[in-house]
Scaffold this motif. Structure first.
Motif, short mmCIF file in Angstrom:
data_model
loop_
_atom_site.label_atom_id
_atom_site.label_comp_id
_atom_site.label_asym_id
_atom_site.label_seq_id
_atom_site.Cartn_x
_atom_site.Cartn_y
_atom_site.Cartn_z
N GLU A 50 -2.54 10.37 3.82
CA GLU A 50 -1.18 9.44 3.13
C GLU A 50 -2.14 8.24 3.00
O GLU A 50 -1.80 7.73 1.65
N TRP A 51 -1.62 7.88 3.98
CA TRP A 51 -2.29 6.28 4.06
C TRP A 51 -3.33 6.24 3.36
O TRP A 51 -3.67 4.56 3.14
N GLU A 52 -4.61 7.24 3.16
CA GLU A 52 -5.30 6.35 2.73
C GLU A 52 -5.52 6.26 1.87
O GLU A 52 -5.83 5.64 1.01
N CYS A 96 8.52 0.98 -7.98
CA CYS A 96 7.41 1.37 -7.00
C CYS A 96 6.05 0.16 -7.45
O CYS A 96 5.87 0.77 -8.24
N ARG A 97 5.01 -0.88 -6.63
CA ARG A 97 4.34 -0.86 -7.29
C ARG A 97 2.63 -0.75 -7.45
O ARG A 97 1.97 -0.29 -7.61
N VAL A 98 3.77 0.77 -6.17
CA VAL A 98 2.15 1.39 -6.46
C VAL A 98 2.57 3.14 -6.16
O VAL A 98 1.85 3.75 -5.51
N TYR A 99 2.55 3.09 -7.16
CA TYR A 99 3.89 4.06 -7.34
C TYR A 99 2.45 5.56 -7.36
O TYR A 99 2.97 7.36 -6.97
N ALA A 100 1.46 5.48 -8.55
CA ALA A 100 0.65 7.12 -8.53
C ALA A 100 0.26 6.93 -7.34
O ALA A 100 -0.44 7.98 -7.04
N HIS A 101 0.29 6.06 -5.70
CA HIS A 101 -0.56 5.95 -5.00
C HIS A 101 0.61 6.34 -3.49
O HIS A 101 0.43 6.31 -2.53
N ARG A 102 1.99 6.38 -3.94
CA ARG A 102 3.42 6.59 -3.15
C ARG A 102 2.77 7.87 -2.39
O ARG A 102 3.00 8.91 -2.98
N PRO A 103 3.45 7.92 -1.16
CA PRO A 103 3.12 9.03 -0.14
C PRO A 103 4.30 10.45 -0.63
O PRO A 103 5.70 10.58 -1.75
N GLY A 150 -0.81 19.56 8.07
CA GLY A 150 -2.18 19.36 8.43
C GLY A 150 -2.91 19.11 7.78
O GLY A 150 -4.49 18.40 7.63
N LEU A 151 -2.24 17.60 7.17
CA LEU A 151 -2.99 16.16 6.52
C LEU A 151 -3.33 15.19 7.75
O LEU A 151 -3.29 13.81 7.22
#
Length: 169
Positions: A50-52, A96-103, A150-151
């Motif tokens: 998720e962080w990546e 959210c400024r990173v909506y497509a990449h949100r956790p 598992g991630l």
């Protein structure tokens, strides 16, 4: 069986969320509804995968927005009071400024209830209790948590940021 990848998990969550929101056209979770982002019970925990994914979204931001997020993360790392506001929220826009990449936690908030942690939308819960959405079947956060396990390793958002900025290990 479908492989357990972050993208597959995102797709599965999106399908479940669409099923709920298509059936309930007045569902609260939409652009501009930022209540959950302003009332987080804890600092979000993210897996390595998720962080990546989140870093890709962060890296695409204009420098001033990224700097604003970095300042918010630094303040969050020192904050002990709860609830907390997500540093990736553009508070003026309510988005959210990173909506497509949100956790994953952000993708499931309101749909996958964790009452013991206070991780659910009280506004949605009130409508269900009033009978407005009596037939809502909540998602299963335990299944999501198992798939996330598992991630890769899991760390607080503030820890990942510190490592990314060279101030932590």
């Amino acid at each position: 069986m479908t492989p357990n990848t972050l993208i597959q998990l995102h797709d599965d969550i999106a399908e479940r969320v669409k099923t709920i929101s298509d059936k309930h056209l007045d569902w609260l979770c939409r652009l501009g509804c930022d209540s959950c982002c302003r009332r987080l019970a804890e600092i979000p925990r993210l897996t390595a995968e998720e962080w990546e994914w989140l870093k890709i979204g962060l890296a695409s931001l204009p420098q001033d927005q990224l700097q604003d997020i970095k300042l918010g993360i630094a303040a969050l790392a020192q904050q002990s009071a709860r609830p907390i506001t997500c540093p990736m929220l553009d508070q003026a826009q309510g988005a959210c400024r990173v909506y497509a990449h949100r956790p994953v936690a952000c993708r499931t908030y309101g749909f996958y209830v964790q009452r013991e942690l206070g991780l659910y939308c009280k506004d949605i819960e009130a409508r269900v209790a009033e009978g407005a959405w009596a037939e809502v079947v909540w998602g299963n956060h335990d299944t999501i948590d198992r798939r996330l396990n598992g991630l890769g390793e899991t760390r607080d958002l503030t820890e990942w940021f510190a490592i990314w900025n060279g101030i932590g290990t």
